[in-house]
Design a protein around this motif. Sequence first.
Motif, short mmCIF file in Angstrom:
data_model
loop_
_atom_site.label_atom_id
_atom_site.label_comp_id
_atom_site.label_asym_id
_atom_site.label_seq_id
_atom_site.Cartn_x
_atom_site.Cartn_y
_atom_site.Cartn_z
N SER A 181 -33.57 38.75 -62.66
CA SER A 181 -33.15 39.95 -61.93
C SER A 181 -34.09 41.12 -62.19
CB SER A 181 -31.72 40.34 -62.34
OG SER A 181 -31.26 41.41 -61.57
N ASN A 182 -34.62 41.22 -63.39
CA ASN A 182 -35.52 42.33 -63.70
C ASN A 182 -36.78 42.32 -62.85
OD1 ASN A 182 -34.63 44.28 -65.51
ND2 ASN A 182 -34.91 42.96 -67.28
N VAL A 183 -37.22 41.14 -62.43
CA VAL A 183 -38.42 41.07 -61.59
C VAL A 183 -38.15 41.72 -60.24
CG1 VAL A 183 -40.07 39.54 -60.46
CG2 VAL A 183 -39.26 39.01 -62.77
N ILE A 184 -37.05 41.36 -59.60
CA ILE A 184 -36.75 41.97 -58.30
C ILE A 184 -36.33 43.42 -58.46
CG2 ILE A 184 -34.32 41.26 -58.20
CD1 ILE A 184 -36.84 41.28 -55.28
N CYS A 185 -35.71 43.76 -59.59
CA CYS A 185 -35.37 45.17 -59.83
C CYS A 185 -36.62 46.03 -59.90
CB CYS A 185 -34.59 45.30 -61.14
SG CYS A 185 -32.85 44.82 -61.04
N ALA A 186 -37.68 45.52 -60.51
CA ALA A 186 -38.92 46.29 -60.61
C ALA A 186 -39.51 46.56 -59.23
CB ALA A 186 -39.92 45.54 -61.48
N ILE A 250 -26.10 50.63 -55.90
CA ILE A 250 -27.30 50.81 -55.09
C ILE A 250 -27.36 52.21 -54.51
CG2 ILE A 250 -28.46 50.03 -52.98
CD1 ILE A 250 -27.28 47.21 -53.62
N ALA A 251 -26.22 52.71 -54.03
CA ALA A 251 -26.19 54.05 -53.44
C ALA A 251 -26.58 55.11 -54.46
CB ALA A 251 -24.79 54.34 -52.89
N GLU A 252 -26.19 54.93 -55.71
CA GLU A 252 -26.57 55.89 -56.75
C GLU A 252 -28.08 55.86 -56.98
OE1 GLU A 252 -26.59 58.81 -59.44
OE2 GLU A 252 -24.93 58.24 -58.11
N HIS A 253 -28.67 54.67 -56.96
CA HIS A 253 -30.13 54.57 -57.09
C HIS A 253 -30.82 55.27 -55.94
CE1 HIS A 253 -31.52 52.15 -60.49
NE2 HIS A 253 -30.36 51.53 -60.44
N ILE A 254 -30.28 55.12 -54.74
CA ILE A 254 -30.89 55.76 -53.57
C ILE A 254 -30.83 57.28 -53.71
CG2 ILE A 254 -30.62 56.14 -51.09
CD1 ILE A 254 -29.67 53.21 -50.90
N PHE A 269 -39.58 49.69 -53.19
CA PHE A 269 -39.06 49.42 -51.85
C PHE A 269 -38.17 50.55 -51.34
CE2 PHE A 269 -35.91 47.70 -48.91
CZ PHE A 269 -36.71 47.01 -48.00
N ILE A 270 -37.30 51.07 -52.19
CA ILE A 270 -36.38 52.14 -51.76
C ILE A 270 -37.17 53.36 -51.30
CG2 ILE A 270 -34.64 53.78 -52.57
CD1 ILE A 270 -33.43 51.57 -54.25
N ASP A 271 -38.20 53.76 -52.04
CA ASP A 271 -39.02 54.89 -51.62
C ASP A 271 -39.62 54.66 -50.24
OD1 ASP A 271 -38.57 56.46 -53.79
OD2 ASP A 271 -40.56 56.27 -54.67
N THR A 296 -29.83 46.20 -47.07
CA THR A 296 -31.09 45.50 -47.25
C THR A 296 -31.41 45.36 -48.73
OG1 THR A 296 -31.93 46.34 -45.14
CG2 THR A 296 -33.56 45.53 -46.72
N THR A 297 -31.20 46.43 -49.49
CA THR A 297 -31.42 46.37 -50.93
C THR A 297 -30.49 45.35 -51.58
OG1 THR A 297 -32.06 48.71 -50.93
CG2 THR A 297 -31.47 47.73 -53.05
N HIS A 298 -29.24 45.33 -51.15
CA HIS A 298 -28.30 44.33 -51.68
C HIS A 298 -28.79 42.92 -51.37
CE1 HIS A 298 -24.90 41.54 -51.24
NE2 HIS A 298 -24.45 42.13 -52.33
N ASN A 299 -29.23 42.67 -50.14
CA ASN A 299 -29.72 41.34 -49.77
C ASN A 299 -30.86 40.90 -50.67
OD1 ASN A 299 -29.43 41.83 -46.14
ND2 ASN A 299 -27.88 41.44 -47.68
#
Length: 506
Positions: A181-186, A250-254, A269-271, A296-299
Motif C-alpha cells: 500500500s505504501n508504494v501506491i500511497c507514495a 481521501i477527502a481530508e488528503h485532498i 496524482f492528487i495535485d 478515482t483516488t479510491h480506485n
Amino acid sequence: MDFSGAITPALLLLCLSCLVLYLNGKSGGRKSGKMPPGPAPLPFVGNLFQLDPKEMHRSLEKLSESYGPIYTIHLGSLPYVVLCGYQAVKEALVDQADDFSGRGDFPVFYRFTRGNGIAFSNGEKWKVLRRFALQTLKNFGMGTSSIEGRIQEEAQFLVQEFKKTGGAPFDPINPVCRAVSNVICAVVFGQRYEYQDANFLTLLDHLNENFKIMSSIWGELYNIFPSLMDLLPGPHHQIFRNFEKLRQFIAEHIRCHQKDLDPDAPRDFIDCFLIRMEQEKQDPLSYFHTETLVMTTHNLFFGGTETTSTTLRYSFLILMKHPEVAARVHQEIDHVIGPGRPPCLADRKHMPYTEAVLCEIQRYISILPMGLPRAVTRDTPFRGFLLPKGTNVIPLLSSVHYDPAQFKDPTAFNPDNFLDENGAFKSSDAFMPFAPGKRICLGAGLARMEIFLFLTTILQHFSLHPTVHPCGDRPDAPMHRPGQCSPPLRIQAPPSLAGGGTHTHR
C-alpha cells in the motif's frame, strides 16, 4: 403471539420474490437481440438456485460443460453472457476489444461511486479519465523503472519488519499489505506511512474487511439483489460504512493538498488532478471535479493494495507447500543476485525460473476468477449471436487459466507452464491475471514489478516454514481460495550467503 411457525420457506420465498419483482420491475427491458442459450431461469430469482454464491465461478464453469463456452445466465432479473475458456474470452476482450470495453453492472461499487472514478465509469467519461490517469501515473513512474527505487526502498522496510520477529512464527500478511500500500500511497498521496501509524492501519483494516465481505456470499447476493439486500440486515452493510470512512480519509488528503498546492510543481496524482480541475472549472461538462477525484483516488488505492498483497500472500503459501520450487528460486537468487545488493528489475531476464514461478502462482490462484463485469458498448455480433448494447458480460478468467488446451494439467501447480524445453521463460497469451483488452488493470505494470521485487527481496533474506501442515493438492483445497488456509509462518534468515553459493535450506 408467536407467528414464526406460520412462516414457511415457500411463503418466505414467495414474499421475497414479489418484493424483488416490485423493486426490479422498473428497470425496463433490453433491446431485442439474439442471446446465447443457457439454463432456463425462474421468475425473479433467475438461475440463483443453480449457483453456489460462495464459489460462483466454479458453478459457472460447471454450467459451461452443458451450454458451451458462451451462454446466458440470469442473476436475478438481469441476463449475463458468460465467456468460458481462452478462445471465447480472447475473441471478445481482445479481438473485439472496443465492443466489450464497457463496465457491467456492479451494484456493490456503484452505490458508492455512482459511476464516478475510472474503474466503474463508462463512455466518454471513462475514456477521458483513463487517458489522464495513465499519463499522470506514468509521469510519476508507475509501470516504469523510475519507480523501481521506491519499491526497493519499501522492500527493505519490510525486511526490517520481518527481522523484528526473531524467527518466531507470525502472520506476514499485515506488514506485506502495508508495504504494498505504501508504494501506491507514495504515487497518489505523495507520502508513505510508518507501519504502526494508527490511521493507516485503520484504513487498511477497512479495505481488507471490504474485500472479504465482497468475496463472501453476502457480497454476491448484494450484486444480484441490490434493492432487496438494502432492506435486509447483514454484514454487507459494513461495506458501505467502510467505504464512507475511506472517502473521508481521501477527502481530508485532498483538502490538505488544496491548501499548499503549487501548480508549477505537482507532487503526486492528487495535485495533478486538482490542477486539471482548476483549468476546467469554467467547463460545465468537465469530468474533473472533487467527487470524481475522490472516487478515482479510491480506485487506485484499492486496486494498488489488495490484489498485489493477496498475490504475495499466496506466493508464501505455495512456496511452503512446494519446497522443491522454493529451493530452486533460492538457488536462482543466490546465483544471479547474491547477498550483496537488492534485487532489481534487470535481474528478471536472468531469472527465468523465478519469473515462471511468479506467473504460475498468478495463474494457479486466479485471484479475480470472474474479473470485473464487462458490458458491450453497442449492439454486438459475436459467434453467431447479437448482444444488445449494454448486455452484461462475465469473462471467466479462471476458466482461461484452467483451460486444458492452454496449460498441461492445469489443476496442478507447475512452473513448467511458463518454461520452454531449454528452461527459458515462455510467455502465454492465456495468462490474464489483469484481464485483457481496453479495461486492463491500470496498475498491471506496477503490480508485476512489486510482486517480483518484494518476493525476491524477502527470499534473499529469509526462508519460509509453515507451522502447520500445508493445504492439500486439489485445486478446490482451501489454499486455492483466497481468504482461506492462512497458517502463520516461521521466517528465518540464512546463517550466511558468503561466496555466492547455492543454499537450498538457507
